[in-house]
Design an enzyme around this catalytic site. Structure first.
Site, mmCIF file in Angstrom:
data_model
loop_
_atom_site.group_PDB
_atom_site.id
_atom_site.type_symbol
_atom_site.label_atom_id
_atom_site.label_comp_id
_atom_site.label_asym_id
_atom_site.label_seq_id
_atom_site.Cartn_x
_atom_site.Cartn_y
_atom_site.Cartn_z
ATOM 1 N N ASP A 18 -18.385 11.277 -0.272
ATOM 2 C CA ASP A 18 -19.762 11.429 -0.361
ATOM 3 C C ASP A 18 -20.774 12.074 0.899
ATOM 4 O O ASP A 18 -20.498 11.614 2.054
ATOM 5 C CB ASP A 18 -20.672 10.182 -0.325
ATOM 6 C CG ASP A 18 -20.173 9.455 -1.745
ATOM 7 O OD1 ASP A 18 -19.860 10.081 -2.576
ATOM 8 O OD2 ASP A 18 -20.704 8.094 -1.839
ATOM 9 N N LYS A 45 -17.214 6.406 -7.753
ATOM 10 C CA LYS A 45 -17.517 5.080 -8.344
ATOM 11 C C LYS A 45 -16.281 4.225 -8.480
ATOM 12 O O LYS A 45 -16.360 3.129 -8.529
ATOM 13 C CB LYS A 45 -18.080 5.249 -9.903
ATOM 14 C CG LYS A 45 -19.326 6.122 -9.964
ATOM 15 C CD LYS A 45 -20.248 6.112 -11.187
ATOM 16 C CE LYS A 45 -21.288 7.209 -11.123
ATOM 17 N NZ LYS A 45 -22.306 6.707 -10.306
ATOM 18 N N GLY A 46 -15.026 4.835 -8.854
ATOM 19 C CA GLY A 46 -13.767 4.069 -8.927
ATOM 20 C C GLY A 46 -13.291 3.505 -7.477
ATOM 21 O O GLY A 46 -13.209 2.119 -7.417
ATOM 22 N N GLU A 146 -16.193 9.010 -14.383
ATOM 23 C CA GLU A 146 -16.171 10.062 -13.533
ATOM 24 C C GLU A 146 -14.571 11.027 -13.821
ATOM 25 O O GLU A 146 -14.234 11.723 -12.993
ATOM 26 C CB GLU A 146 -16.314 9.972 -12.056
ATOM 27 C CG GLU A 146 -17.718 9.757 -11.922
ATOM 28 C CD GLU A 146 -18.367 9.363 -10.636
ATOM 29 O OE1 GLU A 146 -19.623 9.672 -10.177
ATOM 30 O OE2 GLU A 146 -17.587 8.910 -9.855
ATOM 31 N N ASN A 191 -26.719 0.917 -17.262
ATOM 32 C CA ASN A 191 -28.028 0.798 -16.739
ATOM 33 C C ASN A 191 -28.997 1.229 -17.946
ATOM 34 O O ASN A 191 -28.600 1.562 -19.024
ATOM 35 C CB ASN A 191 -28.469 1.795 -15.401
ATOM 36 C CG ASN A 191 -28.326 3.338 -15.738
ATOM 37 O OD1 ASN A 191 -28.411 3.770 -16.724
ATOM 38 N ND2 ASN A 191 -27.998 3.778 -14.553
ATOM 39 N N ASP A 256 -30.075 1.487 1.129
ATOM 40 C CA ASP A 256 -29.546 2.403 0.165
ATOM 41 C C ASP A 256 -28.822 1.893 -0.860
ATOM 42 O O ASP A 256 -28.226 0.951 -0.856
ATOM 43 C CB ASP A 256 -28.289 2.982 1.253
ATOM 44 C CG ASP A 256 -27.518 4.379 0.518
ATOM 45 O OD1 ASP A 256 -27.847 4.502 -0.546
ATOM 46 O OD2 ASP A 256 -26.567 4.523 1.215
ATOM 47 N N GLY A 261 -24.491 -0.179 -8.679
ATOM 48 C CA GLY A 261 -24.248 -0.306 -9.960
ATOM 49 C C GLY A 261 -22.598 -0.550 -9.564
ATOM 50 O O GLY A 261 -22.002 -1.565 -10.321
ATOM 51 N N ASP A 262 -22.142 0.032 -8.994
ATOM 52 C CA ASP A 262 -20.614 -0.231 -8.739
ATOM 53 C C ASP A 262 -20.251 -1.391 -8.127
ATOM 54 O O ASP A 262 -19.430 -2.278 -8.797
ATOM 55 C CB ASP A 262 -19.947 0.978 -7.744
ATOM 56 C CG ASP A 262 -20.117 2.308 -8.184
ATOM 57 O OD1 ASP A 262 -20.030 2.507 -9.395
ATOM 58 O OD2 ASP A 262 -20.394 3.139 -7.409
HETATM 59 O O1 RIB Z 1 -22.086 5.100 -7.586
HETATM 60 C C1 RIB Z 1 -22.307 5.847 -6.527
HETATM 61 C C2 RIB Z 1 -21.242 7.112 -6.462
HETATM 62 O O2 RIB Z 1 -21.455 7.930 -7.353
HETATM 63 C C3 RIB Z 1 -21.093 7.802 -5.165
HETATM 64 O O3 RIB Z 1 -20.292 7.033 -4.119
HETATM 65 C C4 RIB Z 1 -20.781 9.053 -5.593
HETATM 66 O O4 RIB Z 1 -19.519 9.395 -5.074
HETATM 67 C C5 RIB Z 1 -20.834 9.159 -7.133
HETATM 68 O O5 RIB Z 1 -19.702 8.861 -7.616
#
Ligand code: RIB
Length: 321
Positions: A18, A45-46, A146, A191, A256, A261-262
């Site tokens: 990121d 996300k993973g 993703e 969501n 932040d 969601g993750d």
């Molecule tokens: O859900 C957040 C994530 O979405 C970030 O870490 C970014 O890499 C994207 O995959």
């Protein structure tokens, strides 16, 4: 901790570096603004879900792909520092690691993801002997979008056949999901926007939200837990049950929201794998997400089991009067 408190969770999904740019406001089309901060942080996300599940006490294995580059090494090392098994994170010599460009302003974000190596993870990769063993032996499996849809579908069907709780976080939004993927998901965590796209109808307002969640639950045959940001979550255990509204928790000012969601999906999976009922698991996940948004960075913000347990107990006490 007993084995049950330390469920086995396999995560099939993305690892991204990121690149976070902080600014007072996001630029308009054709405009340049000066940033106030820049950070390179392991995400995806993973991988974010893997880190959250590990901090909450689960024994976690990551199944995914990175490039044979510095980002790939850094992201894999970040998972290993959390005690996550990375033996099924493949290294691709011909494709760079996934990268996300994140604009952070006022605590909220806009994200563009370049899938890179994540896009090369195939159905054959996840059905190879070692990853498929992890999927079959897991108590819960977390999957997001993703990676290619057919890869997600293959992983989900192996995991479901092995008896795991399969939690599908349908993010980023997809217009349609393969039937095999939808039917293999025990729980979906869209969501509101993702729900509307998957249900093919608006999810604005409470009545339409419930109707769209029912439609998705009927199509999948599983539960739908819709995340609503500051408004909490809506838990629908199955299409014919009454929904349960779960309030958002509060742990401090929002710094932040990246990875919130993750965090919710991973905490939900950990709680379900420990045997919690869906409503209780969603309240636990709401506490985890409330803590995550108070810190910078997706993985950096993931809370520990002690923090979430503390907030959960305090929230339950105040709800009880
Ligand atoms: O859900 C957040 C994530 O979405 C970030 O870490 C970014 O890499 C994207 O995959």
């Amino acid at each position: 901790m007993t084995q049950k408190e330390r469920p086995r969770i396999a995560v099939v999904g993305s690892l991204n570096m990121d690149v976070v740019m902080e600014s007072g406001r996001v630029p308009q089309q054709g405009e340049t603004v000066l940033g106030t901060g820049m950070h390179m942080l392991p995400g995806g996300k993973g991988a974010n879900q893997a880190v959250c599940a590990a901090r909450l006490g689960a024994r976690v294995s990551m199944i995914g792909a990175v490039g044979a580059d510095g980002f790939g090494e850094e992201m894999t090392a970040a998972l290993e520092r959390e005690g996550i098994d990375t033996s099924c994170v493949l290294r691709r010599g011909d494709t760079p690691s996934g990268t996300a460009s994140i604009w952070l302003s006022g605590g909220d974000n806009r994200i563009v993801v370049f899938p890179g190596a994540n896009g090369t993870l195939t159905a054959e990769d996840v059905s190879a002997p070692e990853p498929s063993r992890l999927l079959r032996e897991a108590d819960a499996v977390l999957i997001q979008l993703e990676i290619p849809l057919e890869t997600a579908a293959e992983a989900a069907s192996i995991a479901r056949a092995g008896g795991a709780i399969v939690l599908l976080n349908p993010a980023p939004a997809a217009d349609a999901l393969p039937d095999a993927l939808l039917r293999s998901a025990s729980v979906l965590t869209p969501n509101r926007g993702e729900l509307a796209i998957l249900a093919g109808e608006s999810a604005e307002g409470q009545a339409r939200l419930i109707e769209a969640a029912r439609k998705l639950a009927a199509a999948s045959g599983g539960a739908v837990v819709t995340t609503l940001g500051g408004a909490g979550a809506l838990v629908l255990e199955s299409a014919d049950r009454e929904p349960e509204a779960v309030p958002a928790a509060y742990a401090g000012p929002v710094v932040d929201t990246t990875g919130a969601g993750d965090c919710f999906s991973a905490a939900l999976a950990a709680a379900l794998a420990r045997g919690s009922a869906p409503g209780e698991a969603a309240r636990y996940a709401a506490c985890a997400a409330a803590l995550a948004v108070t810190r910078l960075g997706a993985q950096g913000g993931m809370p520990t089991a002690i923090e979430v347990g503390g907030l959960y107990s305090a929230s339950a006490d105040s709800a009880g009067g």
